[in-house]
Design a protein around this motif. Structure first.
Motif, short mmCIF file in Angstrom:
data_model
loop_
_atom_site.label_atom_id
_atom_site.label_comp_id
_atom_site.label_asym_id
_atom_site.label_seq_id
_atom_site.Cartn_x
_atom_site.Cartn_y
_atom_site.Cartn_z
N ASP A 94 0.82 -1.21 0.00
CA ASP A 94 0.00 0.00 0.00
C ASP A 94 0.85 1.25 0.00
O ASP A 94 0.52 2.25 -0.67
N SER A 95 1.96 1.23 0.73
CA SER A 95 2.84 2.39 0.76
C SER A 95 3.43 2.66 -0.61
O SER A 95 3.48 3.81 -1.07
N VAL A 96 3.87 1.60 -1.30
CA VAL A 96 4.46 1.77 -2.64
C VAL A 96 3.39 2.19 -3.64
O VAL A 96 3.63 3.03 -4.52
N LYS A 97 2.19 1.64 -3.53
CA LYS A 97 1.11 1.99 -4.45
C LYS A 97 0.77 3.47 -4.42
O LYS A 97 0.23 4.01 -5.40
N SER A 98 1.10 4.15 -3.35
CA SER A 98 0.76 5.57 -3.23
C SER A 98 1.48 6.43 -4.26
O SER A 98 1.04 7.55 -4.55
N PHE A 99 2.58 5.93 -4.81
CA PHE A 99 3.27 6.69 -5.86
C PHE A 99 3.38 5.89 -7.17
O PHE A 99 4.31 6.03 -7.93
N ILE A 100 2.36 5.05 -7.40
CA ILE A 100 2.21 4.34 -8.67
C ILE A 100 1.03 4.94 -9.43
O ILE A 100 -0.02 5.21 -8.85
N GLY A 101 1.19 5.15 -10.72
CA GLY A 101 0.08 5.63 -11.52
C GLY A 101 0.56 6.60 -12.59
O GLY A 101 1.07 7.68 -12.28
N LEU A 102 0.38 6.22 -13.86
CA LEU A 102 0.83 7.08 -14.94
C LEU A 102 0.02 8.37 -14.99
O LEU A 102 0.49 9.38 -15.50
N ASN A 103 -1.20 8.34 -14.43
CA ASN A 103 -2.01 9.54 -14.38
C ASN A 103 -1.46 10.59 -13.40
O ASN A 103 -1.97 11.71 -13.34
N LYS A 104 -0.43 10.21 -12.67
CA LYS A 104 0.25 11.16 -11.78
C LYS A 104 1.42 11.84 -12.46
O LYS A 104 2.23 12.50 -11.81
N THR A 105 1.52 11.66 -13.77
CA THR A 105 2.57 12.30 -14.56
C THR A 105 1.93 13.01 -15.75
O THR A 105 0.81 12.68 -16.15
N SER A 106 2.64 13.95 -16.31
CA SER A 106 2.18 14.64 -17.52
C SER A 106 3.37 15.30 -18.19
O SER A 106 4.43 15.48 -17.57
N ILE A 107 3.20 15.62 -19.47
CA ILE A 107 4.23 16.36 -20.20
C ILE A 107 3.79 17.82 -20.31
O ILE A 107 2.72 18.11 -20.84
N ILE A 108 4.62 18.70 -19.78
CA ILE A 108 4.36 20.13 -19.82
C ILE A 108 5.63 20.83 -20.29
O ILE A 108 6.71 20.62 -19.71
N ASP A 109 5.50 21.61 -21.35
CA ASP A 109 6.66 22.35 -21.90
C ASP A 109 7.82 21.40 -22.19
O ASP A 109 8.99 21.71 -21.89
N ASN A 110 7.48 20.24 -22.77
CA ASN A 110 8.47 19.25 -23.19
C ASN A 110 9.30 18.70 -22.03
O ASN A 110 10.45 18.29 -22.20
N LYS A 111 8.69 18.66 -20.85
CA LYS A 111 9.32 18.04 -19.69
C LYS A 111 8.30 17.18 -18.98
O LYS A 111 7.09 17.46 -19.00
N LEU A 112 8.78 16.09 -18.36
CA LEU A 112 7.88 15.22 -17.62
C LEU A 112 7.69 15.76 -16.22
O LEU A 112 8.66 15.98 -15.49
N VAL A 113 6.45 15.97 -15.86
CA VAL A 113 6.12 16.49 -14.53
C VAL A 113 5.51 15.37 -13.71
O VAL A 113 4.59 14.67 -14.16
N LYS A 114 6.01 15.17 -12.50
CA LYS A 114 5.53 14.12 -11.60
C LYS A 114 4.80 14.73 -10.41
O LYS A 114 5.22 15.74 -9.86
N ALA A 115 3.74 14.05 -10.01
CA ALA A 115 3.04 14.47 -8.80
C ALA A 115 3.80 14.08 -7.55
O ALA A 115 3.61 14.67 -6.49
N ASP A 116 4.69 13.10 -7.68
CA ASP A 116 5.49 12.61 -6.56
C ASP A 116 6.89 12.29 -7.08
O ASP A 116 7.02 11.55 -8.06
N PRO A 117 7.94 12.83 -6.47
CA PRO A 117 9.29 12.58 -6.98
C PRO A 117 9.73 11.13 -6.89
O PRO A 117 10.71 10.74 -7.53
#
Length: 362
Positions: free
Chosen positions: A159-182
């Motif tokens: 459960d702890s690891v699952k908290s930072f799993i999910g491609l929907n927690k990332t996006s491409i903005i200004d040609n860089k990958l942005v993560k919701a969690d480092p």
């Protein structure tokens, strides 16, 4: 391995699978020779070349007047600099270290395809699943029995690891990958390896080659005809525990052209729990656990290898019933499934289009 057969030769290409890729054999009916000629129109003959790259083997066969191997390897090195997690200087490695990184076209193409399959699969095909694979010790392959204590220890962390799993927690903005969690890291091998095949095949397209086969690590991209003037014949392994490139049995042979072929399987890398449950190396990111259904092997035929590679992994996550339904709904996709029921009896099913690819009726 070349085996002489009267006045002909049968050439088998066997590859050692990486992660979830099973062995695929390519059969052609005559010997291949390399020949240089001053023009493409003169003295074109089939060229056969092979080598070792990215920790696996490759085999290429194509009809042309000169070698294109170095051009292909140059393209693959560009791929390596973008998408290989084994290359510390690659784009994806820098992203995983949270470095400020401009994205290249290869990475963006793979990321966009990953988002497409992520949504198609109900978020079960997920290239952010790497931390879960590391937790379950599947990143480098594993086949063993684990104790109840070890299993419980892993489950306590899921459960702890699952908290930072999910491609929907990332996006491409200004040609860089942005993560919701480092802590989010990417492992795109489940489709990037297939994309590498497409990149290699683009070399032959750019040089006007109409008949070629590219195989890398068990993935295939095929066009035109083999040296015998027929469609390419592909042998798919029977999914038996303990099989490898030197010890395996063919399940069936298909005849194909102008397509890509990928096979994934669960029968070479897995855990047995102390109470006898087999845990496949494929992780369902929604549960955080290895899948436990009876699907042993799936082969996907489609228009390009990035798609067949991603779908073969997706189907292994979904299981035989849901995967079959999805395969039937997808245009230009054919699939073949081998699975076991709860009693251990083996079954197979395939899309109608796949049946037409079989060399002889099953």
């Amino acid at each position: 391995m070349v085996v002489s057969l009267q006045n002909e030769a049968t050439i088998f290409y066997y590859t050692t699978p990486k992660m979830n890729k099973t062995t695929i054999a390519i059969l052609s009916a005559i010997a291949l020779t390399a020949c240089n000629a001053p023009t493409q129109q003169q003295n074109e003959e089939y060229i056969k070349e092979e080598g070792f790259i990215f920790g696996t083997t490759y085999h290429i066969t194509y009809k042309h007047h000169k070698s294109l191997q170095e051009q292909m390897l140059k393209k693959l090195r560009e791929y390596d600099n973008s998408l290989s997690t084994y290359n510390p200087n690659s784009t994806i490695s820098k992203i995983n270290r949270n470095e400020d990184t401009e994205l290249d076209t290869l990475f963006v193409n793979v990321y966009n395809k990953a988002r497409e399959i992520y949504e198609l699969s109900g978020q079960r095909f997920d290239i952010t699943v790497r931390p879960l694979s590391q937790l379950w010790r599947f990143t480098n392959g594993h086949s063993d029995t684990i104790s109840i204590a070890t299993f419980d220890s892993i489950m306590s962390k899921v459960d702890s690891v699952k908290s930072f799993i999910g491609l929907n927690k990332t996006s491409i903005i200004d040609n860089k990958l942005v993560k919701a969690d480092p802590r989010i890291t990417l492992e795109a091998a489940a489709l990037a390896e297939g994309y590498g095949i497409d990149i290699a095949a683009s070399v032959f397209e750019e040089n006007g080659v109409s008949d070629y086969m590219v195989e890398l690590g068990g993935e295939l991209h095929l066009k035109g005809l083999n040296p015998n003037g027929r469609k390419w014949r592909i042998s798919i392994d029977r999914p038996d525990e303990g099989s490898n490139e030197f010890n395996h049995t063919s399940q069936c042979i298909i005849s194909v052209s102008n397509c890509a072929v990928s096979t994934s399987g669960s029968y070479r890398q897995f855990y047995y729990t102390a109470d006898g449950h087999r845990l496949q190396h494929t992780i369902n990111p929604l549960t955080g656990r290895p899948v436990e259904h009876g699907l042993l092997s799936v082969t996907v035929v489609g228009p390009n290898t990035i798609t067949t590679d991603a779908l073969s992994t997706t189907f292994m996550i979904l299981g035989p019933d849901e995967a079959y339904e999805l395969a039937q709904s997808l245009p230009n996709i054919e699939a073949y499934f081998i699975f076991e029921d709860k009693e251990g009896n083996r079954h197979e099913t395939m899309t109608e289009g796949f049946k037409k690819l079989l060399v002889s009726p099953k």
